[in-house]
Design a protein around this motif. Structure first.
Motif, short mmCIF file in Angstrom:
data_model
loop_
_atom_site.label_atom_id
_atom_site.label_comp_id
_atom_site.label_asym_id
_atom_site.label_seq_id
_atom_site.Cartn_x
_atom_site.Cartn_y
_atom_site.Cartn_z
N TYR A 90 0.85 -1.02 0.02
CA TYR A 90 -0.09 0.01 -0.03
C TYR A 90 0.79 1.30 0.06
CZ TYR A 90 -3.76 -3.16 1.53
OH TYR A 90 -4.63 -4.21 1.77
N ARG A 91 0.14 2.22 -0.36
CA ARG A 91 0.82 3.53 -0.21
C ARG A 91 -0.14 4.60 0.59
NH1 ARG A 91 0.16 6.98 -5.93
NH2 ARG A 91 -0.57 8.83 -4.51
N TYR A 92 0.53 5.62 1.16
CA TYR A 92 -0.08 6.51 2.10
C TYR A 92 -0.28 7.79 1.32
CZ TYR A 92 -1.33 8.72 6.70
OH TYR A 92 -1.62 9.33 7.95
N ASP A 93 -1.55 8.49 1.34
CA ASP A 93 -1.67 9.64 0.72
C ASP A 93 -0.95 10.72 1.48
OD1 ASP A 93 -3.29 8.80 -1.11
OD2 ASP A 93 -5.36 9.42 -0.36
N ALA A 107 2.47 4.89 16.38
CA ALA A 107 1.64 4.07 16.46
C ALA A 107 1.12 3.69 14.94
CB ALA A 107 0.17 4.64 17.11
N CYS A 108 1.11 4.44 13.91
CA CYS A 108 0.61 4.11 12.75
C CYS A 108 1.49 2.97 12.15
CB CYS A 108 1.02 5.26 11.88
SG CYS A 108 0.64 5.07 10.03
N THR A 109 2.85 2.89 12.56
CA THR A 109 3.68 1.70 11.96
C THR A 109 3.13 0.47 12.67
OG1 THR A 109 5.52 1.88 13.69
CG2 THR A 109 5.66 2.99 11.30
N LYS A 110 2.49 0.30 13.62
CA LYS A 110 1.81 -0.91 14.12
C LYS A 110 0.56 -1.47 13.29
CE LYS A 110 3.20 0.45 18.90
NZ LYS A 110 4.18 -0.25 19.22
N THR A 111 -0.02 -0.70 12.64
CA THR A 111 -0.93 -1.25 11.67
C THR A 111 -0.45 -1.29 10.18
OG1 THR A 111 -2.47 0.03 13.07
CG2 THR A 111 -3.62 -0.45 10.74
N TRP A 112 0.38 -0.16 10.03
CA TRP A 112 0.66 -0.18 8.69
C TRP A 112 2.39 -0.41 8.52
CZ3 TRP A 112 -2.71 -0.22 4.96
CH2 TRP A 112 -4.02 0.17 5.20
N LEU A 113 2.83 -1.42 8.44
CA LEU A 113 4.23 -2.11 8.48
C LEU A 113 4.84 -1.73 7.39
CD1 LEU A 113 3.40 -5.69 9.65
CD2 LEU A 113 3.80 -3.64 11.10
N PRO A 114 5.96 -0.66 7.50
CA PRO A 114 6.81 -0.40 6.35
C PRO A 114 7.37 -1.49 5.81
CG PRO A 114 7.16 1.06 8.31
CD PRO A 114 6.22 -0.21 8.83
N VAL A 115 7.52 -1.54 4.52
CA VAL A 115 8.38 -2.63 3.59
C VAL A 115 9.83 -2.21 3.74
CG1 VAL A 115 8.66 -3.64 1.56
CG2 VAL A 115 6.15 -2.92 2.19
N ARG A 151 2.71 -2.53 4.47
CA ARG A 151 1.81 -3.79 4.27
C ARG A 151 0.71 -3.43 5.72
NH1 ARG A 151 6.52 -6.21 4.92
NH2 ARG A 151 7.14 -7.50 3.22
N TYR A 152 -0.65 -3.85 5.55
CA TYR A 152 -1.79 -3.58 6.31
C TYR A 152 -1.75 -4.95 7.21
CZ TYR A 152 -6.37 -2.89 8.10
OH TYR A 152 -7.32 -2.59 9.07
N VAL A 153 -1.73 -4.81 8.55
CA VAL A 153 -1.49 -5.82 9.52
C VAL A 153 -3.01 -6.57 9.34
CG1 VAL A 153 -0.13 -4.88 11.26
CG2 VAL A 153 -2.67 -4.51 11.45
N GLY A 154 -4.02 -5.84 8.63
CA GLY A 154 -5.20 -6.86 8.54
C GLY A 154 -5.38 -7.90 7.32
N ASN A 162 -7.55 -5.80 2.27
CA ASN A 162 -8.55 -5.43 3.45
C ASN A 162 -8.07 -3.78 3.79
OD1 ASN A 162 -9.76 -7.74 3.75
ND2 ASN A 162 -8.25 -8.47 5.04
N GLY A 163 -6.97 -3.49 3.57
CA GLY A 163 -6.37 -2.08 3.67
C GLY A 163 -6.85 -0.75 2.76
N GLN A 164 -7.31 -1.34 1.41
CA GLN A 164 -7.65 -0.65 0.52
C GLN A 164 -8.85 0.42 0.83
OE1 GLN A 164 -6.75 0.10 -2.38
NE2 GLN A 164 -8.35 1.29 -3.04
N GLY A 165 -8.49 1.66 0.79
CA GLY A 165 -9.34 2.83 1.13
C GLY A 165 -9.55 3.02 2.44
N LYS A 166 -8.85 2.46 3.47
CA LYS A 166 -8.74 2.92 4.93
C LYS A 166 -8.61 4.22 5.07
CE LYS A 166 -9.24 -1.28 6.73
NZ LYS A 166 -10.66 -1.45 7.66
N ASP A 167 -9.44 4.76 5.78
CA ASP A 167 -9.63 6.21 6.45
C ASP A 167 -9.38 7.04 4.84
OD1 ASP A 167 -9.39 5.56 8.94
OD2 ASP A 167 -7.19 5.10 8.95
#
Length: 184
Positions: A90-93, A107-115, A151-154, A162-167
């Motif tokens: 994923y990428r983050y806007d 805390a963001c990196t606990k849900t969105w794991l940097p590659v 990567r998304y932990v979900g 599952n991370g598509q379009g989150k927030d």
């Protein structure tokens, strides 16, 4: 005592040789190596230590020396980029592509794991010239068209998005670095 020093010295020498070999030529021509972005860091503390490297770990627990990035078709999203296990990237806007800059930290990196990537990256379906890296607290995060990848932990199995379009700010990334959109 001396035999204990040989292993780390050999590892350091090998790593140095790989890094020098990855530098390519200085005449500006593409040597087929990933085109790293200029090193960019964020002033915010970032606990990335739990994020696995693309390519996983070897049986000895050491990080693999080659990462694999590939494409796959996701229902409703078209062609997207995944790691070697088929997990969606994923990428983050809020991040920036030019120059590459990451903003997901703490805390963001606990849900969105940097590659986080090792020395080299193999690709399939992704133009290697679009790949690069950004330095992140002493580690190297993969970028695509300048966008830091996560990567998304979900997503717990290959093919999940599952991370598509989150927030409204997180999107599966296409092979050209664009954010994927629902294709209907």
């Amino acid at each position: 005592m001396i035999p204990r020093r040989i292993g780390p010295s050999l590892a350091l020498g090998l790593a140095s040789a790989l890094l020098l070999g990855a530098c390519g030529s200085s005449n500006g021509t593409d040597t087929g190596n990933a085109a790293p972005a200029a090193p960019v860091t964020s002033a915010t503390a970032d606990p990335v230590t739990s994020a696995p490297a693309v390519g996983g770990s070897s049986a000895s627990g050491r990080t693999a020396t080659t990462a694999v990035v590939t494409t796959r078709t996701a229902q409703g999203l078209g062609s997207i980029v995944t790691d070697d296990k088929g997990l969606t990237l994923y990428r983050y806007d809020k991040d920036e592509a030019n120059p590459s800059k990451w903003t997901c930290s703490g805390a963001c990196t606990k849900t969105w794991l940097p590659v986080i990537v090792p020395e080299s990256v193999q690709t399939s379906g992704v133009d290697k010239s679009l790949l690069g890296t950004v330095h992140r607290n002493g580690r190297t995060q993969l970028t695509l068209a300048g966008w830091p990848l996560y990567r998304y932990v979900g997503d717990t199995a290959a093919g999940q998005t599952n991370g598509q379009g989150k927030d409204g700010e997180w999107h599966a990334v296409t092979p050209t670095g664009q954010k994927s959109t629902v294709t209907g």
